[in-house]
Design a protein around this motif. Structure first.
Motif, PDB file in Angstrom:
ATOM      1  N   GLY A  17      24.203   4.901  29.905  1.00  0.00           N
ATOM      2  CA  GLY A  17      25.565   4.758  30.423  1.00  0.00           C
ATOM      3  C   GLY A  17      25.902   3.318  30.763  1.00  0.00           C
ATOM      4  N   LEU A  18      24.940   2.597  31.353  1.00  0.00           N
ATOM      5  CA  LEU A  18      25.157   1.184  31.665  1.00  0.00           C
ATOM      6  C   LEU A  18      25.386   0.367  30.398  1.00  0.00           C
ATOM      7  CD1 LEU A  18      22.459   0.578  34.424  1.00  0.00           C
ATOM      8  CD2 LEU A  18      24.930   0.639  34.740  1.00  0.00           C
ATOM      9  N   LEU A  19      24.604   0.641  29.364  1.00  0.00           N
ATOM     10  CA  LEU A  19      24.745  -0.097  28.109  1.00  0.00           C
ATOM     11  C   LEU A  19      26.072   0.223  27.413  1.00  0.00           C
ATOM     12  CD1 LEU A  19      21.096   0.190  26.750  1.00  0.00           C
ATOM     13  CD2 LEU A  19      22.247  -1.885  27.528  1.00  0.00           C
ATOM     14  N   ALA A  24      25.885  -3.441  31.806  1.00  0.00           N
ATOM     15  CA  ALA A  24      24.649  -4.207  31.671  1.00  0.00           C
ATOM     16  C   ALA A  24      24.896  -5.565  31.020  1.00  0.00           C
ATOM     17  CB  ALA A  24      23.627  -3.412  30.854  1.00  0.00           C
ATOM     18  N   ASN A  25      26.138  -5.866  30.713  1.00  0.00           N
ATOM     19  CA  ASN A  25      26.496  -7.145  30.107  1.00  0.00           C
ATOM     20  C   ASN A  25      27.000  -8.083  31.205  1.00  0.00           C
ATOM     21  OD1 ASN A  25      27.632  -9.310  28.802  1.00  0.00           O
ATOM     22  ND2 ASN A  25      28.868  -8.075  27.383  1.00  0.00           N
ATOM     23  N   GLY A 100      26.101 -11.724  37.547  1.00  0.00           N
ATOM     24  CA  GLY A 100      26.645 -10.555  36.861  1.00  0.00           C
ATOM     25  C   GLY A 100      25.647  -9.437  36.669  1.00  0.00           C
ATOM     26  N   LEU A 101      24.587  -9.438  37.463  1.00  0.00           N
ATOM     27  CA  LEU A 101      23.576  -8.382  37.366  1.00  0.00           C
ATOM     28  C   LEU A 101      23.328  -7.768  38.731  1.00  0.00           C
ATOM     29  CD1 LEU A 101      20.805  -9.972  35.098  1.00  0.00           C
ATOM     30  CD2 LEU A 101      22.270  -8.043  34.530  1.00  0.00           C
ATOM     31  N   CYS A 102      23.007  -6.493  38.724  1.00  0.00           N
ATOM     32  CA  CYS A 102      22.486  -5.818  39.905  1.00  0.00           C
ATOM     33  C   CYS A 102      21.244  -5.056  39.425  1.00  0.00           C
ATOM     34  CB  CYS A 102      23.549  -4.947  40.575  1.00  0.00           C
ATOM     35  SG  CYS A 102      24.218  -3.633  39.577  1.00  0.00           S
ATOM     36  N   PRO A 103      20.489  -4.404  40.292  1.00  0.00           N
ATOM     37  CA  PRO A 103      19.188  -3.857  39.898  1.00  0.00           C
ATOM     38  C   PRO A 103      19.190  -2.946  38.667  1.00  0.00           C
ATOM     39  CG  PRO A 103      19.371  -3.858  42.268  1.00  0.00           C
ATOM     40  CD  PRO A 103      20.715  -4.279  41.744  1.00  0.00           C
ATOM     41  N   GLY A 104      20.085  -1.983  38.599  1.00  0.00           N
ATOM     42  CA  GLY A 104      20.081  -1.056  37.455  1.00  0.00           C
ATOM     43  C   GLY A 104      20.258  -1.760  36.122  1.00  0.00           C
ATOM     44  N   PRO A 105      21.332  -2.526  35.959  1.00  0.00           N
ATOM     45  CA  PRO A 105      21.517  -3.245  34.699  1.00  0.00           C
ATOM     46  C   PRO A 105      20.400  -4.247  34.402  1.00  0.00           C
ATOM     47  CG  PRO A 105      23.586  -3.113  35.853  1.00  0.00           C
ATOM     48  CD  PRO A 105      22.536  -2.586  36.789  1.00  0.00           C
ATOM     49  N   ALA A 106      19.863  -4.907  35.418  1.00  0.00           N
ATOM     50  CA  ALA A 106      18.781  -5.877  35.192  1.00  0.00           C
ATOM     51  C   ALA A 106      17.567  -5.183  34.583  1.00  0.00           C
ATOM     52  CB  ALA A 106      18.408  -6.571  36.497  1.00  0.00           C
ATOM     53  N   LEU A 107      17.211  -4.018  35.116  1.00  0.00           N
ATOM     54  CA  LEU A 107      16.082  -3.278  34.555  1.00  0.00           C
ATOM     55  C   LEU A 107      16.415  -2.738  33.170  1.00  0.00           C
ATOM     56  CD1 LEU A 107      14.874  -1.416  37.760  1.00  0.00           C
ATOM     57  CD2 LEU A 107      13.785  -3.360  36.632  1.00  0.00           C
ATOM     58  N   THR A 108      17.682  -2.371  32.966  1.00  0.00           N
ATOM     59  CA  THR A 108      18.110  -1.839  31.670  1.00  0.00           C
ATOM     60  C   THR A 108      17.994  -2.883  30.570  1.00  0.00           C
ATOM     61  OG1 THR A 108      19.627  -0.291  32.750  1.00  0.00           O
ATOM     62  CG2 THR A 108      20.049  -0.783  30.439  1.00  0.00           C
ATOM     63  N   ILE A 109      18.372  -4.129  30.850  1.00  0.00           N
ATOM     64  CA  ILE A 109      18.352  -5.161  29.808  1.00  0.00           C
ATOM     65  C   ILE A 109      17.048  -5.957  29.767  1.00  0.00           C
ATOM     66  CG2 ILE A 109      20.859  -5.386  29.794  1.00  0.00           C
ATOM     67  CD1 ILE A 109      20.469  -8.093  31.258  1.00  0.00           C
ATOM     68  N   LEU A 110      16.080  -5.564  30.574  1.00  0.00           N
ATOM     69  CA  LEU A 110      14.804  -6.290  30.630  1.00  0.00           C
ATOM     70  C   LEU A 110      14.151  -6.408  29.251  1.00  0.00           C
ATOM     71  CD1 LEU A 110      13.124  -7.716  32.752  1.00  0.00           C
ATOM     72  CD2 LEU A 110      11.964  -5.575  33.212  1.00  0.00           C
ATOM     73  N   SER A 111      14.264  -5.384  28.429  1.00  0.00           N
ATOM     74  CA  SER A 111      13.639  -5.440  27.101  1.00  0.00           C
ATOM     75  C   SER A 111      14.553  -6.086  26.067  1.00  0.00           C
ATOM     76  CB  SER A 111      13.248  -4.036  26.636  1.00  0.00           C
ATOM     77  OG  SER A 111      14.414  -3.254  26.489  1.00  0.00           O
ATOM     78  N   VAL A 112      15.833  -6.254  26.381  1.00  0.00           N
ATOM     79  CA  VAL A 112      16.791  -6.812  25.425  1.00  0.00           C
ATOM     80  C   VAL A 112      16.891  -8.328  25.565  1.00  0.00           C
ATOM     81  CG1 VAL A 112      19.173  -6.706  24.605  1.00  0.00           C
ATOM     82  CG2 VAL A 112      18.088  -4.645  25.504  1.00  0.00           C
ATOM     83  N   VAL A 113      17.102  -8.819  26.771  1.00  0.00           N
ATOM     84  CA  VAL A 113      17.154 -10.254  27.065  1.00  0.00           C
ATOM     85  C   VAL A 113      16.166 -10.533  28.196  1.00  0.00           C
ATOM     86  CG1 VAL A 113      19.347 -11.253  26.285  1.00  0.00           C
ATOM     87  CG2 VAL A 113      19.354  -9.700  28.199  1.00  0.00           C
TER      88      VAL A 113
END
Length: 149
Positions: A17-19, A24-25, A100-113
């Motif tokens: 959902g974040l993506l 997550a951007n 522009g990050l908070c914990p959920g999105p930061a963990l979500t994009i950890l493998s992307v960027v």
């Protein structure tokens, strides 16, 4: 095992959902926060949808009275605003506004960027450790740290 599968499924759904929503951007989030510049109000609709789903979930949980995978329903009862909460909220807001990050999105994009997200997650981990060092205004640590502390 059911709790673990449930937690994984909900976490996966949340991350997707974040993506999909753009939460997550960091650039999209910063554009949402830039109300005096090139403001992008689209994330307000994402937040409104999240609040509606959460409100419906709380309503169902209260009516049901007992969770499916836990012995009892635990809904926070504290309503006071103590200095610790206010400082934490301010720090969270400043961090969100700066990168522009908070914990959920930061963990979500950890493998992307990984580089920017890893820096944020490391700082977040330090903040979580510092939280444990700051004395609480309550005598019940579970009320502040959650039921699993």
């Amino acid at each position: 095992m059911a709790k673990t599968v449930s937690a994984f499924t909900v976490g996966l759904l949340f991350g997707i959902g974040l993506l999909v929503s753009g939460m997550a951007n960091p650039a999209k989030v910063l554009a949402f926060l830039d109300v005096t510049g090139r403001w992008d109000p689209s994330l307000a609709f994402v937040m409104a949808g999240a609040v509606a789903v959460s409100a419906a979930g709380y309503r169902v949980a209260r009516r049901r009275g007992r969770p499916v995978l836990a012995p009892r329903l635990e809904i926070p009862t504290r309503r006071d605003l103590d200095p610790r909460l206010l400082v934490g909220a301010a720090l969270f807001g400043v961090g969100w506004g700066l990168v522009g990050l908070c914990p959920g999105p930061a963990l979500t994009i950890l493998s992307v960027v990984p580089a920017p997200a890893a820096t944020f997650v490391a700082a977040m981990a330090v903040g979580m450790l510092m939280f444990r060092l700051v004395p609480s205004s309550t005598s019940n640590p579970k009320a502040v740290r959650g039921a699993d502390a």
